[in-house]
Design a protein around this motif. Structure first.
Motif, PDB file in Angstrom:
ATOM      1  N   TYR A 193       1.748   6.776  -3.319  1.00  0.00           N
ATOM      2  CA  TYR A 193       1.074   5.586  -2.606  1.00  0.00           C
ATOM      3  C   TYR A 193       1.913   4.405  -2.441  1.00  0.00           C
ATOM      4  O   TYR A 193       1.450   3.509  -1.729  1.00  0.00           O
ATOM      5  CB  TYR A 193      -0.283   5.165  -3.470  1.00  0.00           C
ATOM      6  N   GLY A 223      -6.699   6.247   5.056  1.00  0.00           N
ATOM      7  CA  GLY A 223      -5.796   5.956   3.926  1.00  0.00           C
ATOM      8  C   GLY A 223      -5.716   7.168   2.903  1.00  0.00           C
ATOM      9  O   GLY A 223      -6.417   8.313   3.123  1.00  0.00           O
ATOM     10  N   ALA A 224      -5.197   6.877   1.959  1.00  0.00           N
ATOM     11  CA  ALA A 224      -5.023   7.983   0.941  1.00  0.00           C
ATOM     12  C   ALA A 224      -6.308   8.397   0.191  1.00  0.00           C
ATOM     13  O   ALA A 224      -6.374   9.346  -0.358  1.00  0.00           O
ATOM     14  CB  ALA A 224      -3.976   7.458  -0.550  1.00  0.00           C
ATOM     15  N   GLN A 225      -7.223   7.625  -0.011  1.00  0.00           N
ATOM     16  CA  GLN A 225      -8.490   7.925  -0.639  1.00  0.00           C
ATOM     17  C   GLN A 225      -9.064   9.007   0.248  1.00  0.00           C
ATOM     18  O   GLN A 225      -9.504   9.870  -0.428  1.00  0.00           O
ATOM     19  CB  GLN A 225      -9.374   6.635  -0.807  1.00  0.00           C
ATOM     20  N   THR A 232       0.514   6.473   2.167  1.00  0.00           N
ATOM     21  CA  THR A 232      -0.804   5.505   2.770  1.00  0.00           C
ATOM     22  C   THR A 232       0.062   4.369   3.568  1.00  0.00           C
ATOM     23  O   THR A 232       1.164   3.913   2.839  1.00  0.00           O
ATOM     24  CB  THR A 232      -1.549   5.470   1.983  1.00  0.00           C
ATOM     25  N   TYR A 291      -5.762   7.624 -11.751  1.00  0.00           N
ATOM     26  CA  TYR A 291      -6.303   7.001 -10.486  1.00  0.00           C
ATOM     27  C   TYR A 291      -7.665   7.569 -10.482  1.00  0.00           C
ATOM     28  O   TYR A 291      -7.928   8.659 -10.113  1.00  0.00           O
ATOM     29  CB  TYR A 291      -5.601   7.176  -9.239  1.00  0.00           C
ATOM     30  N   THR A 314      -1.738   1.768   4.022  1.00  0.00           N
ATOM     31  CA  THR A 314      -2.595   0.470   3.552  1.00  0.00           C
ATOM     32  C   THR A 314      -1.944  -0.373   2.637  1.00  0.00           C
ATOM     33  O   THR A 314      -1.965  -1.568   2.499  1.00  0.00           O
ATOM     34  CB  THR A 314      -4.018   0.913   2.871  1.00  0.00           C
ATOM     35  N   LYS A 315      -0.880   0.214   1.693  1.00  0.00           N
ATOM     36  CA  LYS A 315      -0.447  -0.773   0.677  1.00  0.00           C
ATOM     37  C   LYS A 315       1.008  -1.260   1.081  1.00  0.00           C
ATOM     38  O   LYS A 315       1.545  -2.246   0.749  1.00  0.00           O
ATOM     39  CB  LYS A 315      -0.028   0.107  -0.571  1.00  0.00           C
ATOM     40  N   PHE A 339       0.390   5.852 -11.744  1.00  0.00           N
ATOM     41  CA  PHE A 339      -0.862   4.994 -11.637  1.00  0.00           C
ATOM     42  C   PHE A 339      -1.474   5.276 -13.158  1.00  0.00           C
ATOM     43  O   PHE A 339      -2.166   6.260 -13.357  1.00  0.00           O
ATOM     44  CB  PHE A 339      -1.674   5.281 -10.616  1.00  0.00           C
ATOM     45  N   ASP A 368       0.773  11.992  -5.179  1.00  0.00           N
ATOM     46  CA  ASP A 368       0.307  10.777  -4.433  1.00  0.00           C
ATOM     47  C   ASP A 368       1.323   9.769  -4.593  1.00  0.00           C
ATOM     48  O   ASP A 368       1.761   9.297  -5.554  1.00  0.00           O
ATOM     49  CB  ASP A 368      -1.128  10.377  -5.277  1.00  0.00           C
ATOM     50  N   ARG A 380      -6.389   0.887   6.932  1.00  0.00           N
ATOM     51  CA  ARG A 380      -7.119   2.323   6.522  1.00  0.00           C
ATOM     52  C   ARG A 380      -6.343   3.583   7.374  1.00  0.00           C
ATOM     53  O   ARG A 380      -6.916   4.317   7.885  1.00  0.00           O
ATOM     54  CB  ARG A 380      -8.626   2.289   6.968  1.00  0.00           C
TER      55      ARG A 380
HETATM   56  C1  PLP Z   1      -2.871   5.900  -7.051  1.00  0.00           C
HETATM   57  C2  PLP Z   1      -3.668   5.592  -5.687  1.00  0.00           C
HETATM   58  N1  PLP Z   1      -3.732   6.324  -4.904  1.00  0.00           N
HETATM   59  C3  PLP Z   1      -4.523   6.307  -3.549  1.00  0.00           C
HETATM   60  C4  PLP Z   1      -5.037   5.168  -3.417  1.00  0.00           C
HETATM   61  C5  PLP Z   1      -6.034   5.076  -2.121  1.00  0.00           C
HETATM   62  O1  PLP Z   1      -5.063   4.020  -1.171  1.00  0.00           O
HETATM   63  P1  PLP Z   1      -5.927   3.866   0.136  1.00  0.00           P
HETATM   64  O2  PLP Z   1      -6.253   2.374   0.247  1.00  0.00           O
HETATM   65  O3  PLP Z   1      -4.695   4.169   1.145  1.00  0.00           O
HETATM   66  O4  PLP Z   1      -6.885   4.763   0.370  1.00  0.00           O
HETATM   67  C6  PLP Z   1      -4.854   3.872  -4.404  1.00  0.00           C
HETATM   68  C7  PLP Z   1      -5.361   2.593  -4.191  1.00  0.00           C
HETATM   69  O5  PLP Z   1      -5.228   1.630  -4.846  1.00  0.00           O
HETATM   70  C8  PLP Z   1      -4.100   4.223  -5.355  1.00  0.00           C
HETATM   71  O6  PLP Z   1      -3.694   3.428  -6.469  1.00  0.00           O
END
Ligand code: PLP
Length: 491
Positions: free
Chosen positions: A305, A202-204, A333, A228, A335-336, A275, A303, A343
């Motif tokens: 996302y 995931g992006a996190q 990512t 974020y 995931t969204k 965000f 980012d 993930r």
């Molecule tokens: C701006 C931003 N970056 C990254 C993420 C993390 O995404 P992921 O669920 O793919 O880890 C989110 C999750 O809501 C987000 O809002």
């Protein structure tokens, strides 16, 4: 000469249900040694005597002694017997003593960087339900082609060569890296080779990895404010100093950032859909940011996302596609775009640092699960991904519009809900005197999930508002959500 001790002094705790006899005896003897009831040098009774004394099978006692010996608690010598090893360290301090020792005082707290993490009001709870109004960043699980995904997964698992069950590439499954490079090139103008793609959880995790690779303690990072929290926490955990930069209708105030902290090493931005405010970084500020980063030698983390979801006008070009100096590192990512539990995300890293990212990644969790990456690869290559995203673009636009219309009809003057032009969430400005927190609490009691905009603020206060996700809620859920908000606000 070792002391003789018998077992008459030892009180054995009753055996637990289902506990094997030998294991129970071993545990009891070990506790007696650790507590000092059996002192260093004490000779244990012979296996024969002990078995007879307690009515054990001799094999039970032998197994317990063998385990104690294997773990270094006792030593056995033929003809001399079994002795507790002379290791004073076995006598561990009692809990009372532990509390007063200096080491124990330092154990009373966790690391400061995690303490600061615990203060966040931005927590993503495990959601065993989906489709709840107005949870942020949940895609439409009700419309995900589960059957299609399951068919591909079954095929991949059945046909995958045995090599895919072994250790994978830390940078990601090579065919997925190729598919991602092709996709970001076509859809976001991000020109890169497959080798530059690092697949993450995931992006996190991408942000965490970037923080580890790019930042040293004390380095400055510009962060959009509001922004974020997952990004600021990742940077802070790496010891970086997060510099909040206010956001207005044109996105991050770049000129102000340059003036206030020109020595920043990294800039974190969400240019296509800020965000949480949803604004677009203006063309002028993009150019300003790129030119400054080129001059200053700073990195820009872009980012994206949820950049696929734009409902009016032309898609916003990525910052990466405008970059001529190699300053921008792109994060995306799935995931969204697909579903949260997947993930899988990715980073487009500069060619010369691919190896550094691969190594850092391998020390985090080796690599993303290869078979899931293989399923995603097929899903993309067979065209299902593109079809799903196109379909969701329409669905999310409809859902955003429905939310804004319902809110305008029922909440006019008390809650001003924007019809989002992009993304999966929108902002609802509170026009009455009720506070964000009261609204959040009451909404929660009635089964809604809403996030106060203040939970994304670092320093620069915002007007009171709620952050509402609409993408994951169907029509009924959106209508129900609005009527719950109406019920709360009309009181
Ligand atoms: C701006 C931003 N970056 C990254 C993420 C993390 O995404 P992921 O669920 O793919 O880890 C989110 C999750 O809501 C987000 O809002």
């Amino acid at each position: 000469m070792p002391k003789r001790e018998t077992f008459q002094d030892l009180v054995l705790e009753p055996r637990k249900d289902g506990q094997e006899m030998w294991r129970w005896l071993y545990t009891e003897l070990r506790s007696a040694i650790i507590d000092g009831r059996l002192k260093s040098g004490a000779r244990l009774p012979s296996t024969r005597n002990l078995a007879a004394q307690y009515g054990f099978a001799r094999g039970t006692v032998v197994a317990a002694f063998q385990q104690l010996q294997a773990e270094g608690f006792v030593s056995s010598e033929v003809s001399a017997g079994t002795f507790v090893l002379p290791a004073p360290g076995w006598e561990l301090p009692s809990p009372a003593k532990q509390r007063s020792s200096r080491q124990a005082i330092s154990r009373a707290t966790i690391a400061k960087r995690t303490q600061s993490l615990l203060k966040t009001t931005f927590l993503q709870p495990a959601s065993h339900s989906v489709g709840k109004a107005f949870r942020g960043y949940e895609p439409a699980i009700d419309l995900f082609p589960v059957e299609q995904w399951a068919r591909i997964a079954a095929r991949v698992y059945r046909k995958a060569p045995r090599s895919l069950y072994g250790q994978g590439d830390a940078g990601g499954y090579p065919p997925l890296r190729r598919a991602i490079a092709e996709y970001v090139g076509r859809s976001r103008g991000v020109r890169c080779s497959a080798e530059q793609i690092i697949v993450t959880s995931g992006a996190q995790q991408a942000l965490d990895l970037l923080a580890r690779v790019l930042l040293d303690p004390g380095d400055q990072v510009w962060m959009e404010d509001p922004g974020y929290p997952g990004a600021s926490q990742a940077f802070q955990s790496a010891g970086a100093s997060v510099i909040p930069i206010p956001v207005d209708g044109d996105g991050m105030d770049v000129a102000r950032a340059i003036k206030s902290s020109p020595a920043a090493r990294v800039v974190y931005v969400t240019p296509a859909n800020q965000f949480p405010l949803g604004v677009v970084l203006s063309a002028e500020r993009r150019v300003e940011l790129l030119s400054w980063a080129a001059r200053a030698g700073a990195w820009i983390i872009e980012d994206e996302y949820d950049a696929e979801y734009r409902y009016s006008g032309k898609p916003i070009a990525s910052l990466h596609s405008l970059d001529r100096s190699g300053s921008v590192i792109y994060v995306g990512t799935f995931t969204k775009m697909l579903f949260n539990a997947l993930r899988i995300g990715f980073i487009v890293v500069p060619e010369r640092f691919v190896e550094a990212f691969r190594i850092a990644r391998s020390f985090m969790d080796r690599h993303a699960p290869t078979l899931d990456q293989a399923v995603l690869t097929e899903f993309i290559n067979e065209g299902h991904f593109g079809r799903h995203v196109r379909k969701m673009r329409q669905v999310y636009s409809d859902r955003s519009q429905l939310l804004a219309e319902e809110a305008n009809r029922r909440l006019a003057g008390v809650l001003d809900v924007e019809h989002a032009q992009s993304g999966m969430c929108t902002v609802a400005w509170i026009k009455t005197r009720v506070t964000e927190m009261v609204l959040k609490r009451r909404a929660e009691q009635l089964g809604l999930e809403v996030s106060p905009i203040s939970s994304f603020v670092i320093k620069y206060e915002q007007k009171p508002a709620l952050f509402l996700g609409f993408a994951g809620c169907n029509e009924n859920e959106i209508k129900r959500g609005v009527s719950v908000l109406e019920a709360i606000l009309s009181r």
